[in-house]
Design a protein around this motif. Structure first.
Motif, PDB file in Angstrom:
ATOM      1  N   ILE A  38       0.833  -1.208   0.000  1.00  0.00           N
ATOM      2  CA  ILE A  38       0.000   0.000   0.000  1.00  0.00           C
ATOM      3  C   ILE A  38       0.866   1.256   0.000  1.00  0.00           C
ATOM      4  O   ILE A  38       0.619   2.191  -0.753  1.00  0.00           O
ATOM      5  CB  ILE A  38      -0.966  -0.016   1.198  1.00  0.00           C
ATOM      6  CG1 ILE A  38      -2.014  -1.103   0.985  1.00  0.00           C
ATOM      7  CG2 ILE A  38      -1.630   1.342   1.389  1.00  0.00           C
ATOM      8  CD1 ILE A  38      -2.906  -1.343   2.163  1.00  0.00           C
ATOM      9  N   ALA A  39       1.908   1.275   0.832  1.00  0.00           N
ATOM     10  CA  ALA A  39       2.774   2.451   0.911  1.00  0.00           C
ATOM     11  C   ALA A  39       3.506   2.707  -0.399  1.00  0.00           C
ATOM     12  O   ALA A  39       3.608   3.861  -0.845  1.00  0.00           O
ATOM     13  CB  ALA A  39       3.773   2.283   2.052  1.00  0.00           C
ATOM     14  N   LEU A  40       3.998   1.645  -1.018  1.00  0.00           N
ATOM     15  CA  LEU A  40       4.727   1.827  -2.275  1.00  0.00           C
ATOM     16  C   LEU A  40       3.829   2.346  -3.390  1.00  0.00           C
ATOM     17  O   LEU A  40       4.230   3.219  -4.152  1.00  0.00           O
ATOM     18  CB  LEU A  40       5.375   0.506  -2.707  1.00  0.00           C
ATOM     19  CG  LEU A  40       6.599   0.067  -1.916  1.00  0.00           C
ATOM     20  CD1 LEU A  40       7.037  -1.323  -2.350  1.00  0.00           C
ATOM     21  CD2 LEU A  40       7.738   1.064  -2.091  1.00  0.00           C
ATOM     22  N   THR A  41       2.630   1.815  -3.487  1.00  0.00           N
ATOM     23  CA  THR A  41       1.758   2.230  -4.583  1.00  0.00           C
ATOM     24  C   THR A  41       1.103   3.578  -4.327  1.00  0.00           C
ATOM     25  O   THR A  41       0.940   4.369  -5.249  1.00  0.00           O
ATOM     26  CB  THR A  41       0.671   1.179  -4.853  1.00  0.00           C
ATOM     27  OG1 THR A  41      -0.057   0.929  -3.663  1.00  0.00           O
ATOM     28  CG2 THR A  41       1.271  -0.108  -5.364  1.00  0.00           C
ATOM     29  N   LYS A  42       0.754   3.862  -3.082  1.00  0.00           N
ATOM     30  CA  LYS A  42       0.027   5.088  -2.787  1.00  0.00           C
ATOM     31  C   LYS A  42       0.948   6.283  -2.571  1.00  0.00           C
ATOM     32  O   LYS A  42       0.722   7.357  -3.110  1.00  0.00           O
ATOM     33  CB  LYS A  42      -0.868   4.897  -1.571  1.00  0.00           C
ATOM     34  CG  LYS A  42      -1.747   6.088  -1.282  1.00  0.00           C
ATOM     35  CD  LYS A  42      -2.863   5.723  -0.347  1.00  0.00           C
ATOM     36  CE  LYS A  42      -3.742   6.904  -0.066  1.00  0.00           C
ATOM     37  NZ  LYS A  42      -4.852   7.022  -0.966  1.00  0.00           N
ATOM     38  N   ALA A  44       4.647   6.293  -2.710  1.00  0.00           N
ATOM     39  CA  ALA A  44       5.860   6.370  -3.525  1.00  0.00           C
ATOM     40  C   ALA A  44       5.553   6.296  -5.015  1.00  0.00           C
ATOM     41  O   ALA A  44       6.460   6.363  -5.830  1.00  0.00           O
ATOM     42  CB  ALA A  44       6.823   5.261  -3.133  1.00  0.00           C
ATOM     43  N   SER A  45       4.299   6.117  -5.378  1.00  0.00           N
ATOM     44  CA  SER A  45       3.850   6.034  -6.773  1.00  0.00           C
ATOM     45  C   SER A  45       4.603   4.972  -7.573  1.00  0.00           C
ATOM     46  O   SER A  45       4.908   5.171  -8.745  1.00  0.00           O
ATOM     47  CB  SER A  45       3.967   7.396  -7.452  1.00  0.00           C
ATOM     48  OG  SER A  45       3.165   8.346  -6.801  1.00  0.00           O
ATOM     49  N   VAL A  46       4.915   3.873  -6.924  1.00  0.00           N
ATOM     50  CA  VAL A  46       5.562   2.752  -7.595  1.00  0.00           C
ATOM     51  C   VAL A  46       4.484   1.947  -8.310  1.00  0.00           C
ATOM     52  O   VAL A  46       3.434   1.661  -7.752  1.00  0.00           O
ATOM     53  CB  VAL A  46       6.316   1.861  -6.583  1.00  0.00           C
ATOM     54  CG1 VAL A  46       6.870   0.622  -7.249  1.00  0.00           C
ATOM     55  CG2 VAL A  46       7.418   2.658  -5.918  1.00  0.00           C
ATOM     56  N   LYS A  47       4.733   1.599  -9.551  1.00  0.00           N
ATOM     57  CA  LYS A  47       3.774   0.823 -10.332  1.00  0.00           C
ATOM     58  C   LYS A  47       4.138  -0.653 -10.209  1.00  0.00           C
ATOM     59  O   LYS A  47       5.111  -1.130 -10.773  1.00  0.00           O
ATOM     60  CB  LYS A  47       3.807   1.273 -11.794  1.00  0.00           C
ATOM     61  CG  LYS A  47       2.878   0.520 -12.692  1.00  0.00           C
ATOM     62  CD  LYS A  47       1.432   0.810 -12.371  1.00  0.00           C
ATOM     63  CE  LYS A  47       0.555   0.114 -13.406  1.00  0.00           C
ATOM     64  NZ  LYS A  47      -0.692  -0.328 -12.868  1.00  0.00           N
ATOM     65  N   LEU A  48       3.362  -1.375  -9.418  1.00  0.00           N
ATOM     66  CA  LEU A  48       3.545  -2.815  -9.259  1.00  0.00           C
ATOM     67  C   LEU A  48       2.653  -3.534 -10.262  1.00  0.00           C
ATOM     68  O   LEU A  48       1.672  -2.965 -10.749  1.00  0.00           O
ATOM     69  CB  LEU A  48       3.201  -3.234  -7.834  1.00  0.00           C
ATOM     70  CG  LEU A  48       4.094  -2.668  -6.735  1.00  0.00           C
ATOM     71  CD1 LEU A  48       3.559  -3.065  -5.364  1.00  0.00           C
ATOM     72  CD2 LEU A  48       5.517  -3.146  -6.895  1.00  0.00           C
ATOM     73  N   PRO A  49       2.950  -4.785 -10.565  1.00  0.00           N
ATOM     74  CA  PRO A  49       2.072  -5.535 -11.475  1.00  0.00           C
ATOM     75  C   PRO A  49       0.644  -5.584 -10.916  1.00  0.00           C
ATOM     76  O   PRO A  49       0.442  -5.560  -9.705  1.00  0.00           O
ATOM     77  CB  PRO A  49       2.687  -6.930 -11.504  1.00  0.00           C
ATOM     78  CG  PRO A  49       4.046  -6.804 -10.933  1.00  0.00           C
ATOM     79  CD  PRO A  49       4.081  -5.580 -10.107  1.00  0.00           C
ATOM     80  N   ASP A  50      -0.333  -5.655 -11.803  1.00  0.00           N
ATOM     81  CA  ASP A  50      -1.727  -5.687 -11.375  1.00  0.00           C
ATOM     82  C   ASP A  50      -2.081  -6.957 -10.621  1.00  0.00           C
ATOM     83  O   ASP A  50      -3.024  -6.974  -9.839  1.00  0.00           O
ATOM     84  CB  ASP A  50      -2.661  -5.535 -12.575  1.00  0.00           C
ATOM     85  CG  ASP A  50      -2.604  -4.136 -13.168  1.00  0.00           C
ATOM     86  OD1 ASP A  50      -2.243  -3.204 -12.427  1.00  0.00           O
ATOM     87  OD2 ASP A  50      -2.912  -3.995 -14.365  1.00  0.00           O
ATOM     88  N   SER A  51      -1.330  -8.027 -10.877  1.00  0.00           N
ATOM     89  CA  SER A  51      -1.631  -9.279 -10.190  1.00  0.00           C
ATOM     90  C   SER A  51      -0.331  -9.991  -9.818  1.00  0.00           C
ATOM     91  O   SER A  51       0.727  -9.739 -10.388  1.00  0.00           O
ATOM     92  CB  SER A  51      -2.487 -10.187 -11.072  1.00  0.00           C
ATOM     93  OG  SER A  51      -1.781 -10.558 -12.231  1.00  0.00           O
TER      94      SER A  51
END
Length: 114
Positions: A38-42, A44-51
């Motif tokens: 959650i912290a990385l995506t929200k 740090a705006s890191v784009k992780l794979p969708d699945s």
């Protein structure tokens, strides 16, 4: 949960002690994985794979939260002698993880989070 896992989980021992590792440490590790994603995506705006392995992140959170809640209930019902402060916070944290995963699932289903 991670911080409280270093406090007494059982009399005079933390969740990271050799007698309790890795069983008692799974709860804070589940929480850490969920918080990092959650912290990385929200923030740090890191784009992780969708699945991950065919599962959406919401499903991963729900699975980890459900396992944490089941383990927390198990620790609550297990007679480990007097329950120490670290154990109580891990029990509460495990239940909080599944509640948070369900709330996250509902938010994403309604489209509240982009």
């Amino acid at each position: 949960m991670l911080i409280f896992s270093f406090l007494n989980f059982a009399p005079k021992t933390s969740a990271w002690a050799s007698g309790l590792f890795p069983i008692a440490t799974l709860l804070p590790l589940y929480g850490l994985v969920m918080a990092l994603q959650i912290a990385l995506t929200k923030f740090a705006s890191v784009k992780l794979p969708d699945s991950v392995l065919g599962f959406t992140w919401e499903q991963v959170h729900l699975a980890l939260g459900a396992m944490a809640a089941l383990m927390a209930i198990g620790w609550l019902l297990t007679d480990t002698g007097s329950k120490q402060i670290g154990q109580w916070f891990e029990i509460l944290g495990g239940i909080a993880l599944v509640v948070g995963a369900v709330l996250l699932q509902r938010e994403r289903d309604t489209g509240a989070i982009g």
